[in-house]
Design a protein around this motif. Structure first.
Motif, mmCIF file in Angstrom:
data_model
loop_
_atom_site.group_PDB
_atom_site.id
_atom_site.type_symbol
_atom_site.label_atom_id
_atom_site.label_comp_id
_atom_site.label_asym_id
_atom_site.label_seq_id
_atom_site.Cartn_x
_atom_site.Cartn_y
_atom_site.Cartn_z
ATOM 1 N N ILE A 157 0.837 -1.211 0.000
ATOM 2 C CA ILE A 157 0.000 0.000 0.000
ATOM 3 C C ILE A 157 0.870 1.259 0.000
ATOM 4 N N LYS A 158 1.908 1.258 0.822
ATOM 5 C CA LYS A 158 2.785 2.423 0.925
ATOM 6 C C LYS A 158 3.544 2.688 -0.374
ATOM 7 N N LEU A 159 3.977 1.612 -1.050
ATOM 8 C CA LEU A 159 4.714 1.764 -2.303
ATOM 9 C C LEU A 159 3.808 2.193 -3.456
ATOM 10 N N ASP A 160 2.521 1.839 -3.349
ATOM 11 C CA ASP A 160 1.595 2.076 -4.465
ATOM 12 C C ASP A 160 1.032 3.492 -4.502
ATOM 13 N N SER A 161 0.687 4.059 -3.344
ATOM 14 C CA SER A 161 0.051 5.380 -3.349
ATOM 15 C C SER A 161 0.232 6.063 -2.006
ATOM 16 N N PRO A 162 0.237 7.397 -2.002
ATOM 17 C CA PRO A 162 0.379 8.128 -0.745
ATOM 18 C C PRO A 162 -0.895 8.021 0.094
ATOM 19 N N GLY A 163 -0.704 8.076 1.411
ATOM 20 C CA GLY A 163 -1.857 8.003 2.288
ATOM 21 C C GLY A 163 -1.644 7.008 3.408
ATOM 22 N N PRO A 164 -2.601 6.912 4.324
ATOM 23 C CA PRO A 164 -2.476 5.999 5.468
ATOM 24 C C PRO A 164 -2.634 4.533 5.054
ATOM 25 N N LEU A 165 -2.187 3.630 5.906
ATOM 26 C CA LEU A 165 -2.333 2.187 5.649
ATOM 27 C C LEU A 165 -3.781 1.750 5.839
ATOM 28 N N ARG A 185 -6.534 0.448 3.400
ATOM 29 C CA ARG A 185 -6.943 1.442 2.406
ATOM 30 C C ARG A 185 -6.789 0.870 0.998
ATOM 31 N N SER A 186 -7.889 0.872 0.244
ATOM 32 C CA SER A 186 -7.866 0.352 -1.125
ATOM 33 C C SER A 186 -8.164 1.435 -2.157
ATOM 34 N N MET A 187 -8.434 2.663 -1.690
ATOM 35 C CA MET A 187 -8.718 3.782 -2.585
ATOM 36 C C MET A 187 -7.688 4.891 -2.372
ATOM 37 N N VAL A 188 -7.712 5.856 -3.251
ATOM 38 C CA VAL A 188 -6.831 7.013 -3.097
ATOM 39 C C VAL A 188 -7.221 7.757 -1.832
ATOM 40 N N GLN A 189 -6.305 8.515 -1.290
ATOM 41 C CA GLN A 189 -6.574 9.269 -0.071
ATOM 42 C C GLN A 189 -7.681 10.295 -0.303
ATOM 43 N N ASP A 190 -8.573 10.452 0.689
ATOM 44 C CA ASP A 190 -9.701 11.397 0.614
ATOM 45 C C ASP A 190 -10.571 11.126 -0.611
ATOM 46 N N ALA A 191 -10.902 9.831 -0.829
ATOM 47 C CA ALA A 191 -11.648 9.423 -2.021
ATOM 48 C C ALA A 191 -13.025 10.081 -2.135
ATOM 49 N N GLU A 192 -13.641 10.424 -1.001
ATOM 50 C CA GLU A 192 -14.995 10.982 -1.038
ATOM 51 C C GLU A 192 -15.022 12.477 -0.714
ATOM 52 N N LYS A 193 -13.865 13.110 -0.790
ATOM 53 C CA LYS A 193 -13.779 14.526 -0.427
ATOM 54 C C LYS A 193 -14.683 15.396 -1.296
ATOM 55 N N LEU A 194 -14.740 15.101 -2.594
ATOM 56 C CA LEU A 194 -15.532 15.916 -3.513
ATOM 57 C C LEU A 194 -16.943 15.380 -3.739
ATOM 58 N N THR A 195 -17.115 14.059 -3.579
ATOM 59 C CA THR A 195 -18.403 13.441 -3.924
ATOM 60 C C THR A 195 -19.311 13.210 -2.734
ATOM 61 N N GLY A 196 -18.729 13.103 -1.528
ATOM 62 C CA GLY A 196 -19.520 12.680 -0.392
ATOM 63 C C GLY A 196 -19.703 11.165 -0.444
ATOM 64 N N ASP A 204 -14.338 1.471 -10.490
ATOM 65 C CA ASP A 204 -14.213 2.738 -9.769
ATOM 66 C C ASP A 204 -12.796 3.295 -9.921
ATOM 67 N N PRO A 205 -12.651 4.493 -10.488
ATOM 68 C CA PRO A 205 -11.314 5.070 -10.699
ATOM 69 C C PRO A 205 -10.599 5.431 -9.403
ATOM 70 N N ARG A 206 -11.316 5.471 -8.300
ATOM 71 C CA ARG A 206 -10.700 5.821 -7.020
ATOM 72 C C ARG A 206 -9.896 4.666 -6.429
ATOM 73 N N ILE A 207 -10.146 3.449 -6.915
ATOM 74 C CA ILE A 207 -9.461 2.275 -6.380
ATOM 75 C C ILE A 207 -8.031 2.224 -6.926
ATOM 76 N N ARG A 212 -7.185 -2.908 -5.899
ATOM 77 C CA ARG A 212 -7.988 -3.856 -6.687
ATOM 78 C C ARG A 212 -7.692 -5.293 -6.269
ATOM 79 N N ILE A 213 -6.434 -5.569 -6.007
ATOM 80 C CA ILE A 213 -6.059 -6.916 -5.550
ATOM 81 C C ILE A 213 -6.623 -7.177 -4.152
ATOM 82 N N LEU A 214 -6.510 -6.182 -3.288
ATOM 83 C CA LEU A 214 -7.013 -6.331 -1.926
ATOM 84 C C LEU A 214 -8.510 -6.599 -1.906
ATOM 85 N N ARG A 215 -9.246 -5.897 -2.758
ATOM 86 C CA ARG A 215 -10.699 -6.039 -2.772
ATOM 87 C C ARG A 215 -11.136 -7.368 -3.394
#
Length: 320
Positions: A157-165, A185-196, A204-207, A212-215
């Protein structure tokens, strides 16, 4: 068998079936129901008593009756003309911390499911019973055995994208208790910040790539073993829903809040038979399975089937 303590009870319904239920309870005092009165959902029937048991009120003063008579349980038995009130009745019971049982067939044309609760002389085990012991043993064992997988997942997770584990989110537990559920965490950080709050879709582009593997393997759900250990969840049960969506679903789906009568689970009958929610129809199908499980949750065979099916889903990567 030791006789259970008496429970101050309301019969919700004012019809032939309701008075017949009362007669049955009179014949079986060992059940422990102390019927304090009837609640009339609707109508202007002037009759105020049946065998000296009064009609104590209607749905508008349900809460007052609960406090006045120290009610711990409600037995819901509705005539066809009263069944439109069922979601409201369940909601009132939940808000007033009153246990409820649907004693008659509760059927809605737009919801193809029939729920029947049969009153049985059963002394319910305490919360710290066999299921709780099973949950603790399984969660501790899996947390120890899967610790290397947790480390590998954290690095990926840490190598793939910024954000918490980990990702935490409010969910509804047993009796409507709100708790925080934990996931990798399987989505980008703050995935629902704009959408709620929104449902996750198949593409889902946020994943994230690792997400995707985790899910697909359901590895993202493994931190919920901590929720099981803490007692907010069980290993098997209905999946906990977010309060935002639960408020919407309970208005659209009869019996939705009935799933809060038991602890939510990491896996469940709905998850291994229906899959992820994409439409309101998917949610309705899941509720059918959730209620089916709640009615049969003590079946060792059913729980074993769910466990085996869960293992198959993980090995085949059928998650979303």
């Amino acid at each position: 068998m030791q006789r259970p303590p008496e429970k101050n009870t309301l019969i919700v319904g004012w019809n032939v079936e309701a008075v017949q239920l009362y007669d049955r309870l009179l014949e079986t005092p060992a059940l422990g129901y102390n019927v304090r009165g009837f609640i009339r959902p609707a109508g202007n029937d002037r009759r105020r008593h049946y065998k000296n048991v009064p009609v104590v009120g209607d749905l508008e003063n349900f809460s007052e009756c609960v406090k006045k008579y120290k009610i711990s349980e409600a037995l819901i038995v509705l005539s066809p003309s009263e069944k439109t009130y069922l979601p409201q009745i369940i909601d009132l019971c939940t808000k007033n911390n009153v246990e409820y049982s649907i004693v008659s067939d509760a059927y809605e044309e737009d919801y193809d499911h029939v729920v029947r609760h049969i009153i049985r002389v059963v002394l319910k085990p305490r919360e710290f019973g066999f299921r709780r012991i099973f949950d603790i043993l399984i969660s501790v064992t899996l947390l120890i055995l899967l610790f290397p997988l947790f480390i590998i997942t954290a690095i990926a997770i840490k190598l793939d994208s910024p954000g918490p584990l980990f990702y935490s989110q409010q969910r509804l537990g047993k009796d409507g208790k709100i708790f925080k559920v934990y996931k990798f965490r399987s989505m980008v950080q703050d995935a629902e910040k704009l959408t709620g709050p929104v449902w996750a879709g198949k593409e889902d582009p946020r994943i994230t790539r690792v997400g995707r593997i985790l899910r697909k393997t359901r590895i993202d759900e493994l931190p919920q073993l901590m929720n099981v250990l803490l007692g907010d969840m069980s290993f098997i049960g209905p999946r906990p829903e977010r309060p935002f969506f639960a408020q919407q679903f309970k208005k659209q789906i009869p019996f939705y809040m009935a799933r809060l009568k038991t602890k939510p689970g990491i896996t469940g009958l709905a998850q291994v038979t229906v899959g992820y929610d994409e439409t309101i129809e998917d949610v309705k199908e899941k509720i059918k399975k959730d209620i089916e499980y709640i009615e049969n949750k003590d079946s060792l065979l059913l729980n074993l089937k769910i466990l085996l099916k869960t293992i198959a889903v993980v090995l085949k990567g059928e998650g979303q």
